[in-house]
Design a protein around this motif. Structure first.
Motif, PDB file in Angstrom:
ATOM      1  N   ASP A   1       0.835  -1.197   0.000  1.00  0.00           N
ATOM      2  CA  ASP A   1       0.000   0.000   0.000  1.00  0.00           C
ATOM      3  C   ASP A   1       0.874   1.251   0.000  1.00  0.00           C
ATOM      4  OD1 ASP A   1      -2.491   1.283  -0.079  1.00  0.00           O
ATOM      5  OD2 ASP A   1      -2.498   1.590   2.081  1.00  0.00           O
TER       6      ASP A   1
ATOM      7  N   HIS B   1       0.462   5.660   0.630  1.00  0.00           N
ATOM      8  CA  HIS B   1      -0.324   6.875   0.900  1.00  0.00           C
ATOM      9  C   HIS B   1       0.584   8.088   0.795  1.00  0.00           C
ATOM     10  CE1 HIS B   1      -4.335   5.461   2.262  1.00  0.00           C
ATOM     11  NE2 HIS B   1      -3.670   4.330   2.445  1.00  0.00           N
TER      12      HIS B   1
ATOM     13  N   HIS C   1      -2.903  -1.273   6.406  1.00  0.00           N
ATOM     14  CA  HIS C   1      -3.532  -1.579   5.117  1.00  0.00           C
ATOM     15  C   HIS C   1      -2.764  -2.675   4.379  1.00  0.00           C
ATOM     16  CE1 HIS C   1      -5.813   2.534   4.798  1.00  0.00           C
ATOM     17  NE2 HIS C   1      -6.045   1.882   5.930  1.00  0.00           N
TER      18      HIS C   1
HETATM   19 MG    MG Z   1      -4.471   2.312   1.947  1.00  0.00          MG
END
Ligand code: MG
Length: 161
Positions: free
Chosen positions: A11, A13, A45
């Protein structure tokens, strides 16, 4: 034959001003935080996607759509607990999880143990089954220049039925 299933999660961000930095359910003191619909906990995540991958539950985008207002600002540990419940329902036990955070800064070492404990607690497993580590990226790329953070995770599950 032992019914073992491995899964991988990844993941990313973006970092932004005016956001809290939540990693592994720990509020880390920093001048920026990760941007996202939930608390944007990139580490949790990646762990959830490793678990959903190993159990063939799809991915967290499918389980917890970011268009659903129910998940706005939610603690990702709550979502992880829900993934844990779905795994148990399907007869899976977590053997172990190994997660790596990719971030140039801040230093994660002081928080690693708490991050692992938080995730283990959310899943109802022993803390020694979860490992968290971090690496910088030598100033290279979006993690290296501080515009974002990424995380990888692998999870091993055992099917109990
Ligand atoms: Mg995420």
């Amino acid at each position: 034959m032992t019914n073992l299933r491995i899964g991988h999660g990844y993941d990313v961000h973006r970092l932004a001003e005016g956001r809290k930095l939540i990693l592994g359910g720990v509020e880390v003191s920093w001048d920026r935080g990760l941007l996202g619909h939930s608390d944007a906990d990139v580490l949790v995540h990646a762990v959830m996607d490793a678990l959903t991958g190993a159990s063939r539950l799809g991915d967290i985008g499918k389980l917890f759509p970011d268009t659903d207002p129910a998940y706005a600002g939610i603690s990702s540990l709550k979502l992880l607990a829900e993934v844990g419940r779905l795994l148990a329902e399907r007869g899976f036990a977590v053997v172990n999880i190994d997660a790596t955070l990719l971030a140039q800064a801040p230093k994660i070492a002081p928080y690693r143990a708490r991050m692992a404990e938080n995730m283990a607690m959310a899943l109802g497993i022993e803390p020694e089954r979860v490992n968290v580590k971090a690496t910088t990226e030598e100033g290279l790329g979006f993690t290296g220049d501080g515009s974002g953070m990424a995380a990888h995770a692998v999870a091993l599950l055992e099917g109990l039925r």
